[in-house]
Design a protein around this motif. Structure first.
Motif, mmCIF file in Angstrom:
data_model
loop_
_atom_site.group_PDB
_atom_site.id
_atom_site.type_symbol
_atom_site.label_atom_id
_atom_site.label_comp_id
_atom_site.label_asym_id
_atom_site.label_seq_id
_atom_site.Cartn_x
_atom_site.Cartn_y
_atom_site.Cartn_z
ATOM 1 N N TRP A 79 0.819 -1.216 0.000
ATOM 2 C CA TRP A 79 0.000 0.000 0.000
ATOM 3 C C TRP A 79 0.847 1.259 0.000
ATOM 4 C CZ3 TRP A 79 -4.566 1.019 -1.578
ATOM 5 C CH2 TRP A 79 -5.542 0.029 -1.580
ATOM 6 N N ASP A 80 2.147 1.167 0.365
ATOM 7 C CA ASP A 80 2.949 2.384 0.393
ATOM 8 C C ASP A 80 3.712 2.632 -0.901
ATOM 9 O OD1 ASP A 80 4.557 0.209 0.829
ATOM 10 O OD2 ASP A 80 5.872 1.202 2.262
ATOM 11 N N GLN B 13 3.189 6.219 -1.883
ATOM 12 C CA GLN B 13 2.051 6.791 -1.161
ATOM 13 C C GLN B 13 2.486 7.986 -0.335
ATOM 14 O OE1 GLN B 13 -0.203 4.044 1.270
ATOM 15 N NE2 GLN B 13 -1.159 5.704 2.392
ATOM 16 N N VAL C 221 1.148 10.040 2.873
ATOM 17 C CA VAL C 221 0.184 9.859 3.962
ATOM 18 C C VAL C 221 -0.563 11.147 4.303
ATOM 19 C CG1 VAL C 221 1.442 7.920 4.961
ATOM 20 C CG2 VAL C 221 1.978 10.250 5.694
ATOM 21 N N GLN D 142 -4.181 10.576 3.161
ATOM 22 C CA GLN D 142 -4.836 9.288 3.384
ATOM 23 C C GLN D 142 -6.261 9.516 3.884
ATOM 24 O OE1 GLN D 142 -2.461 6.235 5.216
ATOM 25 N NE2 GLN D 142 -4.195 5.516 6.449
ATOM 26 N N ARG E 39 -6.300 6.377 -0.915
ATOM 27 C CA ARG E 39 -4.858 6.477 -0.754
ATOM 28 C C ARG E 39 -4.340 7.377 -1.870
ATOM 29 N NH1 ARG E 39 -6.575 4.434 3.102
ATOM 30 N NH2 ARG E 39 -5.811 2.626 4.268
#
Length: 231
Positions: free
Chosen positions: A9-10, A25, A27, A30, A93
């Motif tokens: 997910w990152d 990603q 944050v 988010q 995201r």
């Protein structure tokens, strides 16, 4: 087509047909979404890798939102480094591709952190310098556009004098934008808006066309100068 996908997910990395791209990603957004310079929205995108691929295939796209619950993918033409104006979007995201660090819109503290030619660090983010228009497809800041779009770059506390094509009193900022976009008698490439006075001034010239008419608003009258982006 052979496609190798590696990702969490990152980060999202994809390699196929001699093309490789990586999106990381951020944050700061988010579970949020942001309307600024959104290029498109695609439904039923089944994986974040496919969303990254959609962005990579668009020469204007440098970042995207992917929602793992709704399977919605949204591409953006800048890096959304500053979160002002964002709204909640559970499951979202936000990813920035490998060219997004120091790109237009990304957070910064000095000009050296902004790598696009003719860009500068202004109000905490990288933007095209005054007089330049942002051209998403070429990922550059240019003096003139072949075709103008509907987005504008802000330079606060500066203005051009004695070059107004039209003036409007007691109007909103949104109305001022729409007036510039919709005018047909001339090419509206810049406008100024008085945030205290609600005045709107449309112009067909830029700082470079009239350098002797470019002034700093030292009296703090609340004016913003807005230069139209290229399509």
């Amino acid at each position: 087509m052979t496609l190798l996908l590696i990702g969490l997910w990152d980060t999202i990395t994809a390699d196929g047909d001699l093309r490789m791209f990586k999106s990381a990603q951020r944050v700061n957004l988010q579970n949020m979404t942001h309307p600024t310079r959104k290029l498109w929205t695609h439904d039923n995108v089944i994986t974040p890798f496919r969303c990254a691929e959609q962005c990579k295939n668009d020469e204007s796209c440098v970042s995207f939102f992917y929602n793992r619950d709704s399977l919605i993918c949204e591409g953006h033409s800048i890096t959304l480094g500053i979160t002002n104006g964002s709204t909640p979007a559970v499951g979202n995201r936000y990813y920035v591709d490998d060219n997004g660090q120091g790109y237009i819109g990304d957070v910064c503290t000095t000009n050296s952190e902004c790598y696009v030619s003719n860009s500068e660090c202004r109000n905490g983010a990288c933007w095209c310098a005054a007089g330049y228009s942002f051209w998403p497809r070429s990922r550059s800041c240019v003096v003139n556009c072949t075709t103008y779009g509907t987005d504008f770059t802000e330079v606060l506390d500066y203005f051009l004098i004695q070059n107004n094509e039209e003036s409007f009193l007691n109007v909103s900022y949104e109305s001022c934008i729409q007036s510039c976009i919709s005018v047909t008698l001339y090419a509206c490439v810049t406008f100024e808006y008085g945030w205290q006075s609600n005045e709107c001034f449309l112009q067909s010239v830029t700082k470079f066309d009239k350098p002797d008419k470019w002034y700093h608003d030292t009296l703090s009258r609340g004016f913003g100068h807005y230069q139209r982006d290229c399509l």
